[in-house]
Design an enzyme around this catalytic site. Structure first.
Site, PDB file in Angstrom:
ATOM      1  N   HIS A 263      63.789  12.201  -2.783  1.00 42.87           N
ATOM      2  CA  HIS A 263      63.199  11.827  -4.060  1.00 42.87           C
ATOM      3  C   HIS A 263      61.319  11.010  -3.907  1.00 42.87           C
ATOM      4  O   HIS A 263      61.280  11.617  -3.307  1.00 42.87           O
ATOM      5  CB  HIS A 263      63.954  10.503  -5.050  1.00 42.87           C
ATOM      6  CG  HIS A 263      63.585  10.544  -5.906  1.00 42.87           C
ATOM      7  ND1 HIS A 263      62.879  11.586  -7.486  1.00 42.87           N
ATOM      8  CD2 HIS A 263      64.467  10.412  -7.413  1.00 42.87           C
ATOM      9  CE1 HIS A 263      62.451  10.936  -8.145  1.00 42.87           C
ATOM     10  NE2 HIS A 263      63.566   9.557  -8.795  1.00 42.87           N
ATOM     11  N   HIS A 302      61.334  22.281  -4.791  1.00 36.73           N
ATOM     12  CA  HIS A 302      61.322  20.920  -6.036  1.00 36.73           C
ATOM     13  C   HIS A 302      62.695  21.871  -7.091  1.00 36.73           C
ATOM     14  O   HIS A 302      62.430  22.781  -7.520  1.00 36.73           O
ATOM     15  CB  HIS A 302      60.229  21.150  -7.533  1.00 36.73           C
ATOM     16  CG  HIS A 302      60.378  20.181  -8.184  1.00 36.73           C
ATOM     17  ND1 HIS A 302      60.843  19.871  -9.083  1.00 36.73           N
ATOM     18  CD2 HIS A 302      59.875  18.694  -8.147  1.00 36.73           C
ATOM     19  CE1 HIS A 302      60.219  18.835 -10.062  1.00 36.73           C
ATOM     20  NE2 HIS A 302      59.715  17.715  -9.416  1.00 36.73           N
ATOM     21  N   ASP A 358      54.855  15.395  -3.530  1.00 36.24           N
ATOM     22  CA  ASP A 358      54.867  13.817  -2.754  1.00 36.24           C
ATOM     23  C   ASP A 358      53.925  14.759  -1.408  1.00 36.24           C
ATOM     24  O   ASP A 358      54.072  14.221  -0.280  1.00 36.24           O
ATOM     25  CB  ASP A 358      55.946  13.677  -2.007  1.00 36.24           C
ATOM     26  CG  ASP A 358      56.646  13.051  -3.341  1.00 36.24           C
ATOM     27  OD1 ASP A 358      58.012  13.365  -3.712  1.00 36.24           O
ATOM     28  OD2 ASP A 358      56.451  11.270  -3.445  1.00 36.24           O
TER      29      ASP A 358
HETATM   30  C1  SDX Z   1      60.161  13.743  -6.480  1.00 34.54           C
HETATM   31  O1  SDX Z   1      62.496  15.886 -10.083  1.00 34.54           O
HETATM   32  C2  SDX Z   1      61.405  15.393 -10.182  1.00 34.54           C
HETATM   33  O2  SDX Z   1      61.231  15.435 -10.941  1.00 34.54           O
HETATM   34  C3  SDX Z   1      61.375  15.381  -8.677  1.00 34.54           C
HETATM   35  C4  SDX Z   1      60.141  13.928  -8.909  1.00 34.54           C
HETATM   36  C5  SDX Z   1      59.488  12.912  -9.742  1.00 34.54           C
HETATM   37  O3  SDX Z   1      58.142  12.958 -10.507  1.00 34.54           O
HETATM   38  O4  SDX Z   1      60.174  12.337 -10.556  1.00 34.54           O
HETATM   39  O5  SDX Z   1      59.253  15.183  -8.748  1.00 34.54           O
HETATM   40  C6  SDX Z   1      59.520  13.784  -7.921  1.00 34.54           C
HETATM   41  O6  SDX Z   1      60.840  13.578  -6.038  1.00 34.54           O
HETATM   42  C7  SDX Z   1      59.392  15.759  -5.631  1.00 34.54           C
HETATM   43  C8  SDX Z   1      60.664  16.049  -4.369  1.00 34.54           C
HETATM   44  C9  SDX Z   1      60.476  15.456  -3.646  1.00 34.54           C
HETATM   45  N1  SDX Z   1      61.395  15.682  -2.411  1.00 34.54           N
HETATM   46  C10 SDX Z   1      60.928  15.986  -0.701  1.00 34.54           C
HETATM   47  O7  SDX Z   1      60.133  16.594  -0.905  1.00 34.54           O
HETATM   48  C11 SDX Z   1      62.180  16.423  -0.184  1.00 34.54           C
HETATM   49  C12 SDX Z   1      62.803  18.022   0.390  1.00 34.54           C
HETATM   50  N2  SDX Z   1      63.121  18.800  -0.888  1.00 34.54           N
HETATM   51  C13 SDX Z   1      64.063  19.520  -1.178  1.00 34.54           C
HETATM   52  O8  SDX Z   1      65.030  18.392  -0.570  1.00 34.54           O
HETATM   53  C14 SDX Z   1      64.300  19.914  -2.270  1.00 34.54           C
HETATM   54  O9  SDX Z   1      63.562  20.340  -2.347  1.00 34.54           O
HETATM   55  C15 SDX Z   1      64.789  18.715  -3.399  1.00 34.54           C
HETATM   56  C16 SDX Z   1      66.073  17.706  -3.546  1.00 34.54           C
HETATM   57  C17 SDX Z   1      63.159  18.498  -3.850  1.00 34.54           C
HETATM   58  C18 SDX Z   1      64.955  19.982  -4.901  1.00 34.54           C
HETATM   59  O10 SDX Z   1      66.280  20.082  -3.911  1.00 34.54           O
HETATM   60  P1  SDX Z   1      67.995  21.114  -5.468  1.00 34.54           P
HETATM   61  O11 SDX Z   1      66.818  21.696  -5.614  1.00 34.54           O
HETATM   62  O12 SDX Z   1      69.057  20.757  -4.692  1.00 34.54           O
HETATM   63  O13 SDX Z   1      67.330  22.454  -3.971  1.00 34.54           O
HETATM   64  P2  SDX Z   1      68.423  23.333  -2.479  1.00 34.54           P
HETATM   65  O14 SDX Z   1      69.082  21.470  -1.030  1.00 34.54           O
HETATM   66  O15 SDX Z   1      69.801  23.246  -2.632  1.00 34.54           O
HETATM   67  O16 SDX Z   1      67.636  23.899  -2.346  1.00 34.54           O
HETATM   68  C19 SDX Z   1      67.220  25.145  -2.524  1.00 34.54           C
HETATM   69  C20 SDX Z   1      67.017  25.810  -0.793  1.00 34.54           C
HETATM   70  C21 SDX Z   1      68.430  26.117   0.329  1.00 34.54           C
HETATM   71  O17 SDX Z   1      67.994  26.401   0.682  1.00 34.54           O
HETATM   72  P3  SDX Z   1      69.571  27.671   1.679  1.00 34.54           P
HETATM   73  O18 SDX Z   1      70.882  26.845   1.320  1.00 34.54           O
HETATM   74  O19 SDX Z   1      69.984  28.316  -0.008  1.00 34.54           O
HETATM   75  O20 SDX Z   1      69.333  28.817   2.656  1.00 34.54           O
HETATM   76  O21 SDX Z   1      65.816  26.139  -0.406  1.00 34.54           O
HETATM   77  C22 SDX Z   1      66.206  25.197   0.639  1.00 34.54           C
HETATM   78  C23 SDX Z   1      67.272  24.665   0.842  1.00 34.54           C
HETATM   79  O22 SDX Z   1      67.705  24.495   2.466  1.00 34.54           O
HETATM   80  N3  SDX Z   1      64.851  24.046  -0.061  1.00 34.54           N
HETATM   81  C24 SDX Z   1      64.485  23.593   1.644  1.00 34.54           C
HETATM   82  C25 SDX Z   1      63.454  22.452   0.798  1.00 34.54           C
HETATM   83  N4  SDX Z   1      63.329  22.084   0.122  1.00 34.54           N
HETATM   84  C26 SDX Z   1      64.627  23.295  -0.652  1.00 34.54           C
HETATM   85  N5  SDX Z   1      64.226  24.221   2.636  1.00 34.54           N
HETATM   86  C27 SDX Z   1      63.369  23.409   3.560  1.00 34.54           C
HETATM   87  N6  SDX Z   1      62.237  22.651   3.392  1.00 34.54           N
HETATM   88  C28 SDX Z   1      62.482  22.037   1.896  1.00 34.54           C
HETATM   89  N7  SDX Z   1      61.849  20.778   1.901  1.00 34.54           N
END
Ligand code: SDX
Length: 423
Positions: A263, A302, A358
């Site tokens: 997050h 996201h 971020d």
């Molecule tokens: C913020 O919600 C908000 O509004 C948050 C925010 C706010 O203003 O409050 O916008 C701020 O938290 C932004 C997000 C910051 N986090 C990151 O940058 C961390 C990296 N991102 C991820 O961990 C992920 O994308 C999330 C947590 C942001 C979202 O995760 P989801 O929606 O649960 O998606 P998921 O984990 O189910 O991913 C779907 C697929 C998966 O692959 P498969 O299992 O289908 O093969 O996408 C992949 C994930 O492995 N994936 C990534 C990835 N993010 C998702 N693969 C590599 N790198 C990534 N960053």
């Protein structure tokens, strides 16, 4: 478009009303199953609306973000963080007189009780500033016990402004404490952002003068981070608020949730990732590692945006303005190469992974000489406006009850206690 959901269960027919694209989960209880009344199972609440809100609108597919109906692009270009905080809390942009009163009110509440300051001072100098912030904010309701009267509108207003005003002061104290430096107290001669920069960076000079371009860049970053509908930390704030808690106690839950690397902690994790990659020529190797599941591309992806996060686009522009003053952050080239490759690689494209808020913000904070541990604090300070606005909306929502989800029990049942010598 579905207006009614028809459900057949055995010999029973059920009609479920569809409103605003949702069915009321409690309507499902009319349908019996062998495990009891039908319920939904939605880990992470991926497809569950938890509330009605008029504060922030996001269209993740179109990459649209609006605060109280105003596009984020217009607010970032024309507004200020304090004006946006007023908009989030009260629903309308202030006129000149209202803005002047609001700014004076926030100025008036920037000081913190010395005991709250001491909580930071007594913490380990090298403890994470987010931990210091959590402890100090958790103490605030003790100085304002009447903040617990959450049904009193005047108390709500007063304590929302107090928290909004004190966050920069506590954040700056946490930073100065980690450096072993004296604290710089708020100055009424300075505006909200300039005062924050002064409390963070003023040394022995008589008057702290910040470069206008940096003040504007931080103001824009604060606008972009102010709210984001039901994200993880706001959901935590609302859950704690639903038990009848004051804004300070509820905000601690928000700070705690935001601290997570998935997050708000992602901006700190992005810089760690960029420094581990080290150079542009090592980007392809890192990307292969991500695709092999060895690492996440921090700052990408996201839950809601399946398009470019509109805030990331604006932050990229702010970065250029900051780098005019500070010099280009050498890690920018690595970030740009990561983005270039990811936006053209099937692995990321198929998963709709784009840069989020971020991805670039940490580069700005690093160029401004913030240590990575302060990056998430720079997220928590402005997000306080959204947390208190959402806290109040939840407190006033007649539909809301104390948050208490169901579970699917997977453990053992009906076991008899065994004496110690029989185990
Ligand atoms: C913020 O919600 C908000 O509004 C948050 C925010 C706010 O203003 O409050 O916008 C701020 O938290 C932004 C997000 C910051 N986090 C990151 O940058 C961390 C990296 N991102 C991820 O961990 C992920 O994308 C999330 C947590 C942001 C979202 O995760 P989801 O929606 O649960 O998606 P998921 O984990 O189910 O991913 C779907 C697929 C998966 O692959 P498969 O299992 O289908 O093969 O996408 C992949 C994930 O492995 N994936 C990534 C990835 N993010 C998702 N693969 C590599 N790198 C990534 N960053």
């Amino acid at each position: 478009m579905a207006k009614t959901l028809y459900v057949r269960s055995g010999s029973e027919e059920h009609e479920l009303a569809v409103t605003d694209g949702t069915i009321r989960a409690s309507d499902l209880r009319r349908i019996s199953t062998d495990a009891g009344p039908l319920a939904t199972y939605d880990p992470g609440l991926l497809n569950t609306a938890s509330c009605r809100s008029s504060i922030t609108y996001i269209d993740g597919d179109a990459g649209i973000l609006e605060y109280r109906g105003y596009p984020i692009e217009q607010l970032a270009e024309k507004s200020t963080y304090l004006e946006v905080a007023y908009l989030l809390l009260k629903g309308e942009l202030p006129n000149a007189a209202q803005l002047a009163t609001w700014e004076n009110e926030v100025n008036h509440h920037r000081l913190v009780h010395e005991n709250a300051k001491d909580i930071i001072t007594k913490s380990r100098y090298d403890s994470h500033p987010m931990g210091k912030l959590m402890s100090a904010v958790a103490s605030l309701h003790a100085f304002y016990p009447s903040s617990r009267n959450i049904t009193d509108a005047c108390e709500r207003e007063l304590n929302m402004v107090r928290l909004l005003a004190k966050m920069p002061t506590l954040a700056a104290f946490a930073y100065r404490h980690s450096l072993g430096r004296n604290y710089v107290y708020p100055s009424d001669e300075l505006g909200f952002v300039e005062n924050f920069l002064s409390m963070l960076f003023k040394r022995q000079e008589r008057h702290f003068i910040a470069d206008e371009r940096l003040v504007r860049a931080i103001d824009v970053l604060f606008i972009l981070h102010a709210d984001h509908e039901q994200n993880c930390s706001t959901n935590a704030v609302r859950a704690v608020a639903s038990a009848g808690n004051d804004p300070y106690t509820s905000a601690v839950a928000g700070i705690a949730a935001l601290f997570g690397p998935l997050h708000g902690g992602a901006n700190e994790a992005v810089l760690k990732m960029l420094s581990e990659i080290g150079s542009v020529d090592r980007v392809p190797e890192f990307i292969e590692g991500v695709k092999a599941g060895q690492a996440k591309l921090m700052g990408f992806g996201h839950r809601v945006y399946k398009n470019y996060d509109p805030r990331a686009r604006i932050i990229k522009k702010s970065a250029d303005e900051v780098f005019e003053v500070t010099g280009v952050n050498p890690r920018l080239a690595i970030a740009q190469e990561l983005e270039r490759i990811a936006l053209n690689d099937e692995y990321f494209v198929s998963r709709k992974l784009y840069p989020n808020v971020d991805f670039y913000s940490g580069l700005i904070y690093e160029a401004l000489k913030f240590p990575p541990a302060m990056f998430t604090v720079m997220f928590a300070v402005p997000r306080t406006a959204g947390w208190v606005a959402q806290w109040q909306e939840g407190v006033l929502d007649p539909e809301q009850k104390i948050t208490r989800p169901k579970q699917i029990y997977t453990g053992l049942r009906g076991r008899d206690y065994a004496a110690l010598d029989a185990r």
